[in-house]
Design a protein around this motif. Sequence first.
Motif, PDB file in Angstrom:
ATOM      1  N   LEU A 183     -86.801  21.591  14.449  1.00  0.00           N
ATOM      2  CA  LEU A 183     -86.831  21.041  13.059  1.00  0.00           C
ATOM      3  C   LEU A 183     -88.121  19.890  13.063  1.00  0.00           C
ATOM      4  O   LEU A 183     -88.860  19.961  12.090  1.00  0.00           O
ATOM      5  CB  LEU A 183     -85.637  20.379  12.474  1.00  0.00           C
ATOM      6  CG  LEU A 183     -84.436  21.314  12.541  1.00  0.00           C
ATOM      7  CD1 LEU A 183     -83.013  20.571  12.365  1.00  0.00           C
ATOM      8  CD2 LEU A 183     -84.796  22.011  11.323  1.00  0.00           C
ATOM      9  N   ALA A 184     -87.979  19.254  14.253  1.00  0.00           N
ATOM     10  CA  ALA A 184     -89.275  18.231  14.159  1.00  0.00           C
ATOM     11  C   ALA A 184     -90.684  18.827  14.035  1.00  0.00           C
ATOM     12  O   ALA A 184     -91.601  18.355  13.505  1.00  0.00           O
ATOM     13  CB  ALA A 184     -89.181  17.153  15.227  1.00  0.00           C
ATOM     14  N   GLU A 185     -90.607  20.015  14.620  1.00  0.00           N
ATOM     15  CA  GLU A 185     -91.841  20.616  14.685  1.00  0.00           C
ATOM     16  C   GLU A 185     -92.359  21.305  13.489  1.00  0.00           C
ATOM     17  O   GLU A 185     -93.285  21.370  13.075  1.00  0.00           O
ATOM     18  CB  GLU A 185     -91.911  21.888  15.821  1.00  0.00           C
ATOM     19  CG  GLU A 185     -93.213  22.610  16.006  1.00  0.00           C
ATOM     20  CD  GLU A 185     -93.510  23.592  15.050  1.00  0.00           C
ATOM     21  OE1 GLU A 185     -94.766  23.702  15.063  1.00  0.00           O
ATOM     22  OE2 GLU A 185     -92.646  24.285  14.570  1.00  0.00           O
ATOM     23  N   GLN A 186     -91.402  21.429  12.595  1.00  0.00           N
ATOM     24  CA  GLN A 186     -91.592  22.125  11.243  1.00  0.00           C
ATOM     25  C   GLN A 186     -91.651  20.633  10.236  1.00  0.00           C
ATOM     26  O   GLN A 186     -91.659  20.908   8.857  1.00  0.00           O
ATOM     27  CB  GLN A 186     -90.577  22.790  10.726  1.00  0.00           C
ATOM     28  CG  GLN A 186     -90.411  24.202  11.490  1.00  0.00           C
ATOM     29  CD  GLN A 186     -91.568  24.899  11.072  1.00  0.00           C
ATOM     30  OE1 GLN A 186     -91.903  25.069   9.915  1.00  0.00           O
ATOM     31  NE2 GLN A 186     -92.188  25.675  12.047  1.00  0.00           N
ATOM     32  N   GLY A 187     -91.809  19.625  10.692  1.00  0.00           N
ATOM     33  CA  GLY A 187     -91.799  18.335   9.795  1.00  0.00           C
ATOM     34  C   GLY A 187     -90.728  17.941   9.133  1.00  0.00           C
ATOM     35  O   GLY A 187     -90.625  17.292   8.127  1.00  0.00           O
ATOM     36  N   VAL A 188     -89.279  18.466   9.823  1.00  0.00           N
ATOM     37  CA  VAL A 188     -88.288  17.811   9.136  1.00  0.00           C
ATOM     38  C   VAL A 188     -87.484  16.822   9.820  1.00  0.00           C
ATOM     39  O   VAL A 188     -87.515  17.080  11.394  1.00  0.00           O
ATOM     40  CB  VAL A 188     -87.285  19.098   8.957  1.00  0.00           C
ATOM     41  CG1 VAL A 188     -85.860  19.081   8.643  1.00  0.00           C
ATOM     42  CG2 VAL A 188     -87.749  20.402   8.414  1.00  0.00           C
ATOM     43  N   GLY A 189     -87.020  15.818   9.191  1.00  0.00           N
ATOM     44  CA  GLY A 189     -86.487  14.672   9.913  1.00  0.00           C
ATOM     45  C   GLY A 189     -84.980  15.036  10.573  1.00  0.00           C
ATOM     46  O   GLY A 189     -84.490  15.537   9.679  1.00  0.00           O
ATOM     47  N   ALA A 190     -84.530  14.541  11.301  1.00  0.00           N
ATOM     48  CA  ALA A 190     -83.074  14.568  11.658  1.00  0.00           C
ATOM     49  C   ALA A 190     -82.763  13.425  12.568  1.00  0.00           C
ATOM     50  O   ALA A 190     -83.397  12.622  13.091  1.00  0.00           O
ATOM     51  CB  ALA A 190     -82.769  15.940  12.256  1.00  0.00           C
ATOM     52  N   SER A 191     -81.294  13.106  12.786  1.00  0.00           N
ATOM     53  CA  SER A 191     -80.767  12.261  13.826  1.00  0.00           C
ATOM     54  C   SER A 191     -79.338  12.918  14.092  1.00  0.00           C
ATOM     55  O   SER A 191     -78.796  13.605  13.308  1.00  0.00           O
ATOM     56  CB  SER A 191     -80.506  10.894  12.933  1.00  0.00           C
ATOM     57  OG  SER A 191     -79.585  10.800  11.915  1.00  0.00           O
ATOM     58  N   LEU A 192     -78.946  12.493  15.087  1.00  0.00           N
ATOM     59  CA  LEU A 192     -77.629  12.945  15.738  1.00  0.00           C
ATOM     60  C   LEU A 192     -76.615  12.029  15.649  1.00  0.00           C
ATOM     61  O   LEU A 192     -76.608  10.822  16.117  1.00  0.00           O
ATOM     62  CB  LEU A 192     -78.019  13.477  17.236  1.00  0.00           C
ATOM     63  CG  LEU A 192     -76.956  14.314  17.938  1.00  0.00           C
ATOM     64  CD1 LEU A 192     -76.960  15.670  17.098  1.00  0.00           C
ATOM     65  CD2 LEU A 192     -77.539  14.555  19.478  1.00  0.00           C
ATOM     66  N   SER A 218     -86.893  26.449   2.551  1.00  0.00           N
ATOM     67  CA  SER A 218     -85.809  26.800   1.786  1.00  0.00           C
ATOM     68  C   SER A 218     -84.492  26.894   2.786  1.00  0.00           C
ATOM     69  O   SER A 218     -84.601  26.727   3.987  1.00  0.00           O
ATOM     70  CB  SER A 218     -86.034  28.497   1.531  1.00  0.00           C
ATOM     71  OG  SER A 218     -85.872  29.181   2.512  1.00  0.00           O
ATOM     72  N   THR A 219     -83.104  27.059   2.187  1.00  0.00           N
ATOM     73  CA  THR A 219     -82.063  26.907   3.066  1.00  0.00           C
ATOM     74  C   THR A 219     -82.308  27.956   4.158  1.00  0.00           C
ATOM     75  O   THR A 219     -81.764  28.009   5.131  1.00  0.00           O
ATOM     76  CB  THR A 219     -80.803  27.089   2.167  1.00  0.00           C
ATOM     77  OG1 THR A 219     -80.750  25.905   1.377  1.00  0.00           O
ATOM     78  CG2 THR A 219     -79.585  27.216   3.093  1.00  0.00           C
ATOM     79  N   GLU A 220     -82.827  29.295   3.562  1.00  0.00           N
ATOM     80  CA  GLU A 220     -82.748  30.360   4.408  1.00  0.00           C
ATOM     81  C   GLU A 220     -83.747  30.367   5.735  1.00  0.00           C
ATOM     82  O   GLU A 220     -83.374  30.641   6.688  1.00  0.00           O
ATOM     83  CB  GLU A 220     -83.366  31.772   3.711  1.00  0.00           C
ATOM     84  CG  GLU A 220     -82.356  32.135   2.800  1.00  0.00           C
ATOM     85  CD  GLU A 220     -82.188  31.387   1.402  1.00  0.00           C
ATOM     86  OE1 GLU A 220     -80.955  31.261   0.884  1.00  0.00           O
ATOM     87  OE2 GLU A 220     -83.081  30.442   1.019  1.00  0.00           O
ATOM     88  N   ALA A 221     -84.960  29.483   5.424  1.00  0.00           N
ATOM     89  CA  ALA A 221     -86.036  29.281   6.301  1.00  0.00           C
ATOM     90  C   ALA A 221     -85.101  28.372   7.512  1.00  0.00           C
ATOM     91  O   ALA A 221     -85.373  28.378   8.691  1.00  0.00           O
ATOM     92  CB  ALA A 221     -87.085  28.845   5.868  1.00  0.00           C
ATOM     93  N   LEU A 222     -84.544  27.113   7.006  1.00  0.00           N
ATOM     94  CA  LEU A 222     -83.761  26.038   8.009  1.00  0.00           C
ATOM     95  C   LEU A 222     -82.954  26.689   8.531  1.00  0.00           C
ATOM     96  O   LEU A 222     -82.705  26.582  10.039  1.00  0.00           O
ATOM     97  CB  LEU A 222     -83.129  25.188   6.811  1.00  0.00           C
ATOM     98  CG  LEU A 222     -84.280  24.272   6.469  1.00  0.00           C
ATOM     99  CD1 LEU A 222     -83.567  23.132   5.266  1.00  0.00           C
ATOM    100  CD2 LEU A 222     -85.171  23.111   7.400  1.00  0.00           C
TER     101      LEU A 222
END
Length: 200
Positions: free
Chosen positions: A139-148, A25-29
């Motif tokens: 975030l990566a540890e939670q399986g969420v992808g990202a780029s800077l 959820s948005t709250e969890a993120l």
Amino acid sequence: MSNNFQSLLENRRTIYSIGKNVKHSTEALTEIIENAIIHSPSSFNSQSSRAVLLFGQEHEAFWKVVFEKLKEFLRDEEAEARTQAKIASFAAGVGTVLFFEDMDVVKMMQDQFPAYADNFPVWSEHSTAMAQLATWTALAEQGVGASLQHYNPIIDDQVHAKWEIPSNWKLRAQLVLGSIEAPAGEKSFIDNAVRFKVFK
């Protein structure tokens, strides 16, 4: 030799293909991101890092702002189409973290410790870099992808105006996040002999 922390660092990759299929959820993120930044180190515990978290329509609005500003620098339709596709790939995610540094804090530290005055702007950059890495890794540890991304400083005025950001907050980076729709590409490393010197 391997450990959990090392695995977390190795797992943090630049993910360009992101989507909105995030289980959190948005709250969890928000909690993940805030916790990572709060516990990131800073020189003299100055805690100069600031962040603006954009989700949903606000996230998409941010990337519209970026594209509209970039169009001022594009010379032809082909460049505009390429840029629009790139920006759309970021907007396809669920959120963006805008990383700032509070320059009033930097100035306060310079005034309090004049012997180190020249170093505080540099140490501020260290602080934001560590906050960015901590957030990205969490975030990566939670399986969420990202780029800077780094569209500052050309978007600074627009961002400050639209989201009423204090003028003393200096934009340093933008971390776009979402579900991992395709894995990261292969990553190469320079030879250790080039990077390190070890004396025993």
